[in-house]
Write a protein that holds these residues in place. Structure first.
Motif, PDB file in Angstrom:
ATOM      1  N   ALA A 180       0.913  -1.168  -0.065  1.00 36.20           N
ATOM      2  CA  ALA A 180      -0.216   0.046   0.079  1.00 36.20           C
ATOM      3  C   ALA A 180       0.859   1.203  -0.032  1.00 36.20           C
ATOM      4  O   ALA A 180       0.674   2.187  -0.690  1.00 36.20           O
ATOM      5  N   SER A 181       1.960   1.248   0.631  1.00 34.19           N
ATOM      6  CA  SER A 181       2.810   2.310   0.698  1.00 34.19           C
ATOM      7  C   SER A 181       3.380   2.547  -0.638  1.00 34.19           C
ATOM      8  O   SER A 181       3.713   3.683  -0.653  1.00 34.19           O
ATOM      9  N   GLN A 182       3.625   1.619  -1.428  1.00 35.14           N
ATOM     10  CA  GLN A 182       4.334   1.657  -2.868  1.00 35.14           C
ATOM     11  C   GLN A 182       3.118   1.810  -3.840  1.00 35.14           C
ATOM     12  O   GLN A 182       3.253   1.943  -5.196  1.00 35.14           O
ATOM     13  N   ASP A 183       1.721   1.869  -3.346  1.00 36.59           N
ATOM     14  CA  ASP A 183       0.702   2.212  -4.419  1.00 36.59           C
ATOM     15  C   ASP A 183       0.597   1.193  -5.378  1.00 36.59           C
ATOM     16  O   ASP A 183       0.173   1.188  -6.529  1.00 36.59           O
ATOM     17  N   ILE A 184       0.863  -0.385  -4.754  1.00 35.19           N
ATOM     18  CA  ILE A 184       0.646  -1.422  -5.577  1.00 35.19           C
ATOM     19  C   ILE A 184      -0.597  -2.185  -5.291  1.00 35.19           C
ATOM     20  O   ILE A 184      -0.976  -2.298  -4.177  1.00 35.19           O
ATOM     21  N   SER A 185      -1.214  -2.779  -6.458  1.00 32.74           N
ATOM     22  CA  SER A 185      -2.399  -3.492  -6.277  1.00 32.74           C
ATOM     23  C   SER A 185      -2.226  -4.554  -5.363  1.00 32.74           C
ATOM     24  O   SER A 185      -1.382  -5.369  -5.682  1.00 32.74           O
ATOM     25  N   THR A 186      -3.015  -4.942  -4.469  1.00 33.76           N
ATOM     26  CA  THR A 186      -2.910  -5.912  -3.488  1.00 33.76           C
ATOM     27  C   THR A 186      -4.254  -6.710  -3.091  1.00 33.76           C
ATOM     28  O   THR A 186      -5.269  -5.905  -2.971  1.00 33.76           O
ATOM     29  N   LEU A 187      -4.185  -7.850  -3.323  1.00 32.53           N
ATOM     30  CA  LEU A 187      -5.175  -8.687  -2.643  1.00 32.53           C
ATOM     31  C   LEU A 187      -4.750  -9.183  -1.279  1.00 32.53           C
ATOM     32  O   LEU A 187      -3.733 -10.060  -1.008  1.00 32.53           O
ATOM     33  N   ALA A 188      -5.438  -8.878  -0.261  1.00 40.07           N
ATOM     34  CA  ALA A 188      -5.124  -9.220   1.051  1.00 40.07           C
ATOM     35  C   ALA A 188      -5.925 -10.247   1.717  1.00 40.07           C
ATOM     36  O   ALA A 188      -7.443 -10.184   1.479  1.00 40.07           O
ATOM     37  N   ASP A 232      -7.962   0.184   5.845  1.00 38.75           N
ATOM     38  CA  ASP A 232      -8.744   1.458   5.739  1.00 38.75           C
ATOM     39  C   ASP A 232      -7.683   2.669   5.032  1.00 38.75           C
ATOM     40  O   ASP A 232      -6.745   2.751   5.577  1.00 38.75           O
ATOM     41  N   GLY A 233      -8.107   3.202   4.022  1.00 35.86           N
ATOM     42  CA  GLY A 233      -7.451   3.963   3.325  1.00 35.86           C
ATOM     43  C   GLY A 233      -6.493   3.513   2.041  1.00 35.86           C
ATOM     44  O   GLY A 233      -5.865   4.382   1.440  1.00 35.86           O
ATOM     45  N   TYR A 234      -6.614   2.316   2.031  1.00 30.53           N
ATOM     46  CA  TYR A 234      -5.514   1.616   0.975  1.00 30.53           C
ATOM     47  C   TYR A 234      -6.490   1.519  -0.537  1.00 30.53           C
ATOM     48  O   TYR A 234      -7.002   0.503  -0.505  1.00 30.53           O
ATOM     49  N   ASP A 235      -6.267   2.502  -1.171  1.00 28.91           N
ATOM     50  CA  ASP A 235      -7.271   2.457  -2.428  1.00 28.91           C
ATOM     51  C   ASP A 235      -6.616   1.328  -3.212  1.00 28.91           C
ATOM     52  O   ASP A 235      -7.914   0.952  -3.956  1.00 28.91           O
ATOM     53  N   LYS A 236      -5.709   0.788  -3.280  1.00 33.55           N
ATOM     54  CA  LYS A 236      -5.636  -0.413  -4.462  1.00 33.55           C
ATOM     55  C   LYS A 236      -5.639  -1.488  -3.583  1.00 33.55           C
ATOM     56  O   LYS A 236      -5.080  -2.720  -4.034  1.00 33.55           O
TER      57      LYS A 236
END
Length: 91
Positions: free
Chosen positions: A14-22, A34-38
């Motif tokens: 998230a800090s690197q603005d990378i799309s993530t499936l968590a 919360d707040g992690y757009d991707k």
């Protein structure tokens, strides 16, 4: 894209603005991300989530303190596959 369970990798991506499936189990992924757009959060959708279980708290479904939480093992491969494909389409 990053696929990860609830670990520091979620926050690093998230800090690197990378799309993530968590993948989240006992911990509330909506609060943690919360707040992690991707970031897309997946849970098993059990009625006991979130329970904030840890090594001192037994899983409410299995009664075990040691081992996997039922909410993590109930996340299906098909669900993860479909979510990854949907994310890929949005890149």
């Amino acid at each position: 894209m990053v696929l990860t369970p609830d670990t520091s990798m979620v926050h690093l991506a998230a800090s690197q603005d990378i799309s993530t499936l968590a993948l989240f189990g006992p911990i509330d992924g909506k609060i943690r991300c919360d707040g992690y757009d991707k970031t897309t959060v997946i849970t098993a959708g059990l009625d006991c989530i979130p329970c904030w279980r840890n090594c001192n708290i037994a899983c409410k479904k299995t009664g075990k303190k040691v081992g996997y939480s039922q909410c993590m093992t109930d996340i299906s491969v098909q669900t993860v596959y479909e979510a990854l494909n949907k994310m890929k389409e949005n890149l």
